[in-house]
Scaffold this motif. Structure first.
Motif, PDB file in Angstrom:
ATOM      1  N   GLN A 178       0.952  -1.186  -0.184  1.00 19.85           N
ATOM      2  CA  GLN A 178       0.129  -0.118  -0.132  1.00 19.85           C
ATOM      3  C   GLN A 178       0.903   1.330   0.103  1.00 19.85           C
ATOM      4  O   GLN A 178       0.497   2.096  -0.643  1.00 19.85           O
ATOM      5  CB  GLN A 178      -0.920   0.070   1.188  1.00 19.85           C
ATOM      6  N   SER A 179       1.955   1.227   0.852  1.00 19.89           N
ATOM      7  CA  SER A 179       2.902   2.425   0.982  1.00 19.89           C
ATOM      8  C   SER A 179       3.508   2.684  -0.411  1.00 19.89           C
ATOM      9  O   SER A 179       3.706   3.881  -0.738  1.00 19.89           O
ATOM     10  CB  SER A 179       3.897   2.316   2.258  1.00 19.89           C
ATOM     11  N   LEU A 180       3.983   1.419  -1.033  1.00 21.10           N
ATOM     12  CA  LEU A 180       4.445   1.664  -2.434  1.00 21.10           C
ATOM     13  C   LEU A 180       3.508   2.478  -3.150  1.00 21.10           C
ATOM     14  O   LEU A 180       4.272   3.569  -4.147  1.00 21.10           O
ATOM     15  CB  LEU A 180       5.067   0.297  -2.817  1.00 21.10           C
ATOM     16  N   LEU A 181       2.337   2.074  -3.296  1.00 18.51           N
ATOM     17  CA  LEU A 181       1.423   2.714  -4.186  1.00 18.51           C
ATOM     18  C   LEU A 181       1.446   4.258  -3.792  1.00 18.51           C
ATOM     19  O   LEU A 181       1.332   4.921  -4.625  1.00 18.51           O
ATOM     20  CB  LEU A 181      -0.069   2.072  -3.908  1.00 18.51           C
ATOM     21  N   VAL A 182       1.154   4.613  -2.595  1.00 20.98           N
ATOM     22  CA  VAL A 182       1.068   5.723  -1.992  1.00 20.98           C
ATOM     23  C   VAL A 182       2.376   6.539  -2.493  1.00 20.98           C
ATOM     24  O   VAL A 182       2.230   7.983  -3.071  1.00 20.98           O
ATOM     25  CB  VAL A 182       0.858   5.981  -0.429  1.00 20.98           C
ATOM     26  N   ALA A 183       3.705   6.126  -2.179  1.00 19.61           N
ATOM     27  CA  ALA A 183       4.662   6.887  -2.557  1.00 19.61           C
ATOM     28  C   ALA A 183       4.907   7.097  -4.187  1.00 19.61           C
ATOM     29  O   ALA A 183       5.232   8.237  -4.694  1.00 19.61           O
ATOM     30  CB  ALA A 183       6.043   5.760  -2.246  1.00 19.61           C
ATOM     31  N   ALA A 184       4.388   6.137  -4.827  1.00 19.52           N
ATOM     32  CA  ALA A 184       4.645   6.222  -6.456  1.00 19.52           C
ATOM     33  C   ALA A 184       3.532   7.481  -7.027  1.00 19.52           C
ATOM     34  O   ALA A 184       4.007   8.272  -7.501  1.00 19.52           O
ATOM     35  CB  ALA A 184       4.192   4.939  -6.979  1.00 19.52           C
ATOM     36  N   PHE A 185       2.361   7.189  -6.486  1.00 19.19           N
ATOM     37  CA  PHE A 185       1.384   8.309  -6.993  1.00 19.19           C
ATOM     38  C   PHE A 185       1.561   9.462  -6.153  1.00 19.19           C
ATOM     39  O   PHE A 185       1.510  10.635  -6.878  1.00 19.19           O
ATOM     40  CB  PHE A 185      -0.013   7.804  -6.712  1.00 19.19           C
TER      41      PHE A 185
END
Lengths: 657, 368
Positions: A128-135
């Protein structure tokens, strides 16, 4: 200063997410302490993005045009609600809303997922955090909503008038909640692939999140459809527009996922397929959100797009989706296969469901992307229109609807088709009777309409077969039946209601498609026209100013066949700031049918009037509401509830061993 | 004003550092095994799940849906699954996260955030809500009401110097020249005469007299010139009035005095040179007419081009500004209206709106 605080908060949240992603995905074996930190980080990310979002809302509300986003998309004369909804009526702001919902789901998993095993929890939060960081990074570096103007203009450029509607306040948040909710399923799938551990409990954890997202997506799509219906002014409720398709594909995939996760939870089978569907569903959601933003697709939903941004988005999608599928390809073979079962069984029926849904997704995907690819590779521009989709999708859905009522009646593992068929005899007879009755009353014509009606009624009545069967209605005393009905698990009711909702939607679609009538005429004030037994009198014409537009208003009196009279206002608005016109159709509801009036272009000395009679059109949306309600009911079932309390009756597991 | 801006920056950095510190503290706190909001317990959910599956099998058996043989088989399958998962769990324990790693992670978060903000952010840039912006406030403030309120207070406290100072120029703007002159007189009484105050008073008197120089006004101007040997405005007024009254010799002296005080680049230089030439020629103007004609021709050619074939928003802005400078406000309003209809989006008209509205023009045609 609040704007800059918001800017900093978004940056801090993204940085936190980046470090959490590293922690969760690399150090996931490091147990409870990491889990506690990641849970805290998820809550913090939500709070920080919340601050950033609130700062944007505040700037829009006070018309602070030193914020470039507000200058480009707001206007000081706009009503308050559209100032607020204007925050996400554009590329940058909608990204922030997207991230806000993403971190909200992360925080929900942190709050409700306390009982998950630590390593699974760490991997889920890491993804989830990876998605947040990417976006977050994409937003900050290519589409920063916090860009400032040192010389702010005195007035903003205003929001696209078509978007100045209550629909914008509701449709995108619901739709995004649906899209983004599937990120949880995606993260669970990645966690299962990385840890190599996948079991029935996994499906049990994933299912409530799938259900929740599915409910939001259902409502979001239905809301968008109704919005398009009343706002775009030509009375269509589904256009097979690429963006609609983009939201419909994850819905179909999510529906398939709901059913396959059920098989996995109950029978420990279809594991790899369920993981695959989880990844597919979220990938389609990403495609849905960002294909639009990349500028590859052009439609009403495309906000200003620029090529670099599109390239970055496509690269990001390729890395995220490609990475997930690569992981799947590498690890899927190592996962343990599930149990076996006979083709005629509940599992078998659910697989059939998945097969049809997956094929439908494939057909829509091809229809949506093929013109793009052709254009990109060969340079030929073709358009794949509604006929293609109607035909392929209809052809795929008909058999699905035909076998649907059988599913809930078949037991797990091995079933008797004939026995199930006998229990559905009543429903079949009722459906055939009603279809013949309606066809006879409505006059027989050679068309597919009776077939559609038959399918709709069949699904509608068939969905109750299980409940009737379980309550033994008609075979035991009525009071006993009622007692049994009350005692049925909510999931049984949810299944029946969900399928019933689908039946209602099908009936609405068939009815409107087959029996809609249309009238295009020119009218002057004082004159009348007639359509489907309704008499429409053009009473008066006036020019009325609105808060930020001028409206040509036509006032109509409509006399229904029953004699009741309604006064309707249809408008053509011209928005001051942008000079753009919109039509506001007048819609009057009669039972489940609607009369739809649209004031057309003014001619030299007369007015063009378009009128549609849409029989039973409301069934389309009532059906989706019933489906969503069924989802909510299912979420309240004890067996699916988040963090279900321990059972009162304790069966010891050891007894089974 | 560097003061408030600096203060804004300081508050911003304070809030940013506080946010970062609170986030890091909450994470550290969670990492030390105690949590602020997100307590976690040992997982029991999986056990719950298998208990429920077992209950389901027994319920089916009791309801006669499956035979005892089938139930035994299902239970056996379930038991094997549980054993397999327990075995998997056994070899999955790794060490806990060290405090050093946590601290490094948090330092990374702080560093990354501040570095990124340094690149992207505008620290210290305040908000500019529309209602608080001066050009809008000027447009919206009702001058008449405000002046009436201040005057009511001054009637009670006639010694309020600040009140008189605020109200005097406002009275001039409202066209109440006699009251304005009274206000300036009151200021002089309260704070003592200065060259500027005497000039302002004279100006109010001149305006009251409709441009006819009164003896009192001339006397005040002479006082002002005498009070300050380097006061330009009073000398310009004197020179202009004397020129108008035909006293060319004295007028020429004041023109020369004013020109001598000029530092170069003042907007009135050209007019003063012309005035001097007129005075020295005993009232015959040669250059001024030509010059006025030239300016007029330029403006009218720009205006006819814009009215006929339109033009950029910058050209419209130039035209409106020219009319304002020439004092022809009705022409300016016409040009402004045309510009607004050519550029209906206020977003495009940043500078134009500011110039027009601050000159008192009205924004027509935008509000329905």
């Amino acid at each position: 200063m609040t704007i800059e605080i918001g800017h900093f908060s978004l940056i801090l949240a993204s940085a936190l997410a980046l470090v959490s992603a590293f922690g969760g995905l690399v150090l996931w074996r490091r147990g409870e302490r990491l889990a506690a930190i990641l849970a805290q980080s998820a809550l913090l990310q939500f709070l920080l993005v919340g601050i950033a979002f609130a700062a944007l809302v505040q700037a829009f509300v006070v018309s602070d045009f030193s914020l470039a986003l507000a200058a480009n998309n707001s206007h000081s004369l706009k009503p308050l609600i559209y100032k607020i909804s204007g925050v996400w009526g554009n590329h940058e702001g909608s990204l922030v809303l997207w991230i806000l919902i993403l971190v909200l789901f992360g925080a929900l998993v942190a709050a409700f997922g306390r009982r998950l095993p630590d390593d699974l929890f760490n991997l889920v939060q890491g993804t989830q955090s990876l998605l947040v960081a990417a976006f977050g990074a994409f937003t900050l570096f290519t589409s920063n909503p916090f860009e400032r103007l040192t010389q702010p203009p005195l007035e903003g450029a205003d929001l696209n008038p078509v978007l100045q509607d209550i629909g914008l306040a509701i449709h995108p948040p619901l739709l995004y909640a649906g899209y983004v909710g599937f990120s949880i399923c995606f993260s669970f799938a990645i966690a299962a692939l990385v840890s190599g551990r996948i079991d029935q409990a996994w499906a049990r954890w994933v299912r409530p999140w799938t259900m929740l997202s599915w409910i939001f997506l259902t409502l979001g799509i239905a809301m968008g459809s109704y919005w398009a219906y009343y706002e775009l002014g030509w009375g269509g409720w589904w256009f097979w527009d690429p963006v609609e398709n983009a939201s419909f594909m994850p819905w179909l995939a999510g529906t398939a996922l709901l059913h396959s996760a059920l098989v996995m939870e109950k029978r420990n089978a279809l594991k790899i397929w369920t993981i695959f569907l989880s990844i597919i569903t979220f990938s389609l959601s990403l495609l849905g959100t960002f294909l639009v933003r990349s500028g590859v697709l052009t439609s009403v939903h495309t906000f200003a797009s620029d090529p670099t941004r599109g390239l970055v988005i496509l690269t990001m999608l390729a890395v995220l989706i490609g990475g997930a599928f690569l992981l799947f390809a590498m690890r899927a073979s190592a996962l343990r296969q599930g149990g076996l079962f006979a083709p005629i069984s509940r599992e078998g029926a659910l697989i059939l469901n998945n097969l049809f849904l997956a094929t439908a997704i494939g057909a829509i995907l091809v229809g949506t992307l093929y013109p793009l690819l052709l254009d990109a590779l060969v340079g030929t521009s073709i358009s794949v229109g509604a006929p293609f989709f109607d035909l392929t999708f209809g052809a795929l859905m008909a058999p699905l609807l035909l076998v649907l009522p059988f599913g809930p009646l078949l037991p797990w593992k091995r079933a008797d088709l004939v026995a199930a068929g006998q229990r559905l005899m009543g429903a079949a007879a009722l459906a055939v009777f009603l279809t013949i009755l309606i066809s006879a009353l409505g006059g027989i014509s050679i068309s597919l309409a009776p077939v559609g009606l038959l399918l709709g009624f069949w699904v509608l009545f068939g969905s109750f077969a299980e409940i009737i069967e379980r309550a033994r209605i008609g075979r035991i005393p009525a009071r006993e039946s009622v007692r049994r009905l009350m005692g049925l698990p909510r999931s049984i009711w949810a299944t029946a209601l969900g399928h019933m909702g689908l039946g209602l939607t099908v009936l609405g679609i068939v009815s409107v498609t087959a029996w809609e009538t249309e009238l295009v005429t020119t009218l002057n004030p004082g004159e009348s026209a007639e359509l489907a037994g309704y008499e429409i009198t053009f009473e008066d014409f006036a020019q009325v100013p609105g808060p930020n537009y001028m409206a040509d208003t036509g006032i109509f009196a409509v006399t229904a066949p029953g004699g009741q009279v309604a006064h309707l206002h249809a408008e053509r608005r011209s928005y001051v700031a942008s000079g753009m016109p919109t039509t506001e159709a007048a819609i009057e509801t009669y039972g489940l049918s609607q009369l739809y009036l649209q004031l057309g272009e003014p001619l030299a000395d007369t007015h063009v009037l378009r009128v549609w009679h849409k029989p039973y059109i409301l069934l389309i949306w009532i059906g989706t509401l019933v489906m969503s309600g069924a989802g909510v009911l299912s979420l309240t079932d004890r067996r699916l509830r988040f963090g279900a309390p321990k059972q009162a009756r304790r069966h010891s597991i050891e007894a089974a061993e | 004003m560097p003061g408030p801006k600096r203060k804004g920056i300081n508050i911003f950095w304070f809030v940013a550092i506080a946010l970062t510190a609170i986030a890091c503290a909450a994470l550290l706190y969670a990492g030390r095994g105690r949590t602020v909001n997100a307590g976690r317990r040992e997982s029991t959910e999986k056990d719950d799940h298998f208990r429920m599956v077992l209950a389901g099998i027994e319920a089916d058996l009791a309801a006669g849906k499956i035979s005892p043989d089938q139930a035994e088989g299902a239970k056996g399958e379930l038991a094997r699954e549980i054993l397999r998962l327990r075995a998997e769990d056994g070899d999955r324990r790794a060490g806990q996260l060290g405090l050093g790693t946590i601290a490094a992670g948090l330092a990374g978060v702080a560093l990354l955030s501040f570095a990124t903000y340094a690149v992207l952010g505008n620290p210290g840039m305040g908000g500019q809500p529309l209602a608080a912006r001066p050009e809008v406030a000027a447009q919206q403030m009702n001058l008449v009401d405000a002046v009436a309120r201040i005057e009511a207070r001054l009637a009670r406290e006639p010694d309020d110097l600040r009140g008189w100072t605020v109200v005097a120029p406002a009275l001039v703007e409202l066209g109440r020249y006699a009251d304005a002159a009274g206000a300036y007189q009151r200021i002089i009484d309260l704070s003592g005469a200065t060259a500027q105050l005497e000039t302002d008073l004279a100006e109010a008197l001149l305006l009251e007299a409709g441009g006819q120089g009164s003896e009192t006004a001339m006397a005040h101007l002479r006082t002002a010139a005498a009070l300050d040997g380097r006061h330009v405005q009073s000398r310009l007024y004197l020179a202009a009035e004397l020129t108008r009254m035909g006293q060319y010799q004295e007028a020429a002296q004041f023109w020369q005095a004013a020109l001598a005080l000029a530092e170069g680049g003042e907007p009135w230089l050209e007019a003063a040179r012309q005035g001097l030439a007129v005075a020295q020629n005993n009232g015959v103007d040669t250059s001024a007419e030509q010059q006025a004609e030239m300016i007029g021709a330029m403006v009218s050619s720009l205006s006819s081009r814009l009215y006929e074939s339109g033009g950029s928003v910058e050209e419209w802005t130039q035209l409106v500004r020219s009319y304002i400078v020439l004092g022809d406000l009705s022409e300016a309003q016409l040009a402004y209206d045309r510009a607004v209809s050519a550029y209906p989006q206020a977003f495009d008209r940043g500078e134009l709106d500011t110039i027009a509205l601050s000159a008192g023009l009205e924004l027509n045609g935008v509000e329905p």
